[in-house]
Design an enzyme around this catalytic site. Structure first.
Site, PDB file in Angstrom:
ATOM      1  N   HIS A 181      16.815   5.968  -1.958  1.00 25.97           N
ATOM      2  CA  HIS A 181      15.929   7.139  -1.837  1.00 25.97           C
ATOM      3  C   HIS A 181      14.780   6.774  -0.900  1.00 25.97           C
ATOM      4  O   HIS A 181      13.999   5.855  -1.178  1.00 25.97           O
ATOM      5  CB  HIS A 181      15.398   7.557  -3.202  1.00 25.97           C
ATOM      6  CG  HIS A 181      16.417   8.315  -4.004  1.00 25.97           C
ATOM      7  ND1 HIS A 181      16.457   8.282  -5.363  1.00 25.97           N
ATOM      8  CD2 HIS A 181      17.432   9.138  -3.595  1.00 25.97           C
ATOM      9  CE1 HIS A 181      17.463   9.053  -5.782  1.00 25.97           C
ATOM     10  NE2 HIS A 181      18.068   9.587  -4.729  1.00 25.97           N
ATOM     11  N   GLU A 184      10.861   6.028  -1.679  1.00 22.84           N
ATOM     12  CA  GLU A 184      10.483   5.087  -2.735  1.00 22.84           C
ATOM     13  C   GLU A 184      10.108   3.736  -2.130  1.00 22.84           C
ATOM     14  O   GLU A 184      10.761   2.716  -2.335  1.00 22.84           O
ATOM     15  CB  GLU A 184      11.620   5.023  -3.764  1.00 22.84           C
ATOM     16  CG  GLU A 184      11.809   6.386  -4.432  1.00 22.84           C
ATOM     17  CD  GLU A 184      13.100   6.554  -5.223  1.00 22.84           C
ATOM     18  OE1 GLU A 184      13.834   5.562  -5.408  1.00 22.84           O
ATOM     19  OE2 GLU A 184      13.373   7.688  -5.665  1.00 22.84           O
ATOM     20  N   GLU A 382      13.657   1.593 -12.209  1.00 25.90           N
ATOM     21  CA  GLU A 382      12.609   2.506 -11.720  1.00 25.90           C
ATOM     22  C   GLU A 382      11.302   1.721 -11.781  1.00 25.90           C
ATOM     23  O   GLU A 382      10.755   1.500 -12.862  1.00 25.90           O
ATOM     24  CB  GLU A 382      12.513   3.763 -12.610  1.00 25.90           C
ATOM     25  CG  GLU A 382      13.732   4.660 -12.589  1.00 25.90           C
ATOM     26  CD  GLU A 382      13.797   5.581 -11.363  1.00 25.90           C
ATOM     27  OE1 GLU A 382      12.849   5.591 -10.556  1.00 25.90           O
ATOM     28  OE2 GLU A 382      14.822   6.268 -11.215  1.00 25.90           O
TER      29      GLU A 382
HETATM   30 ZN   LIG Z   1      15.263   7.211  -6.607  1.00 26.75          ZN
END
Ligand SMILES: [Zn+2]
Length: 429
Positions: A181, A184, A382
């Site tokens: 992504h 990020e 995350e």
């Molecule tokens: Zn992500």
């Protein structure tokens, strides 16, 4: 006259770069139950607001709302009785602050060092040059491999780190990747830090001697480059041609893998979770597929590093648990505790669990695919959003003060995961 022109062009560049976010606001939304979570998901798909982080009871989520959608969004929240507050009224100011802080940190950093510094966020080109340099400096352990080319033609490069040139098939492999992504950014220092520890510092020689490593720092080169030049909050790749006039672009690469493809993602090109024309339709996901096709049976640990939310998540994205869920959960908790031990106190503890149980159903994800491609243990990290009280940077925006810490603390978790995965690895299987 010429300097005036250059000055004007520079100003224009700064202005144009963040133009898309003029008047956008970030909302913090609280939820109490599953119905309210589903309602926010519905708004995401209907209004095309950008959910930065998903709300769960006790943990409010963040939503970026463009200027022309703010009234509608607020009315919809009030309709459903949801509590919200505007945490950032002027997103562009935040973006300009991030630019300023990162540029200042970059100017201070030691340009003569052969290491890539951990005081700023490096561009695709800088990372690319660094990987090549490592390949030249450490030819006995580092091989630079091109897994494919992005849609815009950028090489998707990863490092193979091995004391036996990947020839000893009795060794387990740890594979990790960041920036699938694009926005990020804080995930990049996590893979670069791991590379530094394994190749340059060699602080844990067992990890280099007993394990082969595959590290892909920029999994989405086009999207990542786009976040530097045009749209800081861009998440997808830069695929175009889906609609007349290229009105909307990009495929969410983390919904494009061939695992329950299209069952919990969006078929709308304009959505941030658009799954693409078919499984592995994108060269970026195809590249990861190809790496796993070669090495999957040896992959003991697969880590797909994202941000933000302080979580270690595992599959499957439809809530069905893999056969080794207990061990997966146990190793996840051990990794989380190792990170929590050294994290900054103002950041919250990591949560560990199945992605659908902790967050929401999601199909076509990289870490789910890692499992079906053979990985013994597979996780989505995350990383935390570091909220500095001295300024307003949070969420996806990076405070340079946190960059090295993000690399360091994540590495504490990776070490625990790598050693555990290696201990479970059975080469005869
Ligand atoms: Zn992500």
């Amino acid at each position: 006259m010429r300097s005036l022109l250059v000055f004007c062009l520079c100003l224009y560049g700064v202005w144009a770069k963040h133009e898309a976010y003029d008047g956008s606001a970030i909302y913090e939304v609280s939820v109490n139950n599953v119905d309210e979570i589903k309602y926010i998901n519905k708004l995401e798909n209907e209004l095309f607001v950008d959910v930065f982080s998903h709300a769960m009871p006790g943990r409010p989520g963040q939503v970026l709302v463009p200027k022309d959608k703010r009234d509608e969004f607020e009315a919809a929240l009030k309709d459903f009785g949801l509590l919200y507050k505007v945490v950032q009224d002027d997103v562009r100011k935040q973006l300009e602050l991030e630019d300023k802080l990162l540029a200042a940190a970059s100017a201070r950093s030691n340009k003569n060092s052969s290491r890539l510094s951990f005081d700023t966020i490096h561009t695709y080109d800088e990372v690319d040059a660094y990987l090549e340099e490592l390949g030249r400096t450490y030819p006995d352990v580092v091989t630079v491999v091109v897994a494919g080319n992005s849609i815009e033609g950028r090489p998707i490069k990863y490092l193979r780190i091995s004391t036996t040139n990947f020839q000893d098939t009795s060794k387990p492999v740890v594979m990790m990747q960041s920036l699938l992504h694009a926005r990020e950014w804080i995930t990049l220092p996590a893979t670069l830090y791991a590379i530094q520890k394994l190749v340059v510092d060699v602080t844990e020689s067992d990890l280099v001697n007993n394990i082969d490593w595959i590290i892909l720092p920029v999994a989405n080169p086009d999207g990542y480059s786009w976040t530097h030049t045009n749209a800081r909050f861009w998440r997808k790749n830069r695929a175009t041609g889906f609609m007349v006039g290229d009105f909307c672009a990009g495929v969410d690469l983390n919904r494009n893998f061939d695992i329950h493809w299209s069952t919990a993602s969006s078929g709308s090109v304009c959505s941030d979770t658009f799954h693409g024309r078919g499984p592995f339709s994108e060269p970026e996901t195809k590249a990861i597929h190809d790496i796993l096709a070669i090495h999957g049976s040896r992959v003991a640990l697969f880590l797909d590093i994202h941000s933000f939310g302080s979580m270690i998540l595992f599959g499957y994205g439809n809530g069905v648990l893999p056969p080794n869920a207990l061990i997966t959960n146990l190793v996840g908790v051990n990794m989380a505790q190792a990170i929590d031990k050294v994290k900054w106190p103002q950041n919250r503890n990591y949560i560990v669990g199945n992605i659908a149980h902790v967050l929401y159903d999601a199909s076509g994800g990289a870490s789910d695919y890692g499992m079906v491609a053979g990985a013994l243990l597979s996780y989505t990290y995350e990383l935390p959003a570091f909220n500095n009280n001295h300024n307003t940077l949070n969420g996806f925006l990076v405070d340079p003060a946190f960059i090295e810490q993000a690399g360091f603390e994540t590495w504490e978790g990776i070490k625990v995961g790598a050693r555990a995965a290696a201990s479970y690895f059975n080469p005869s299987k």
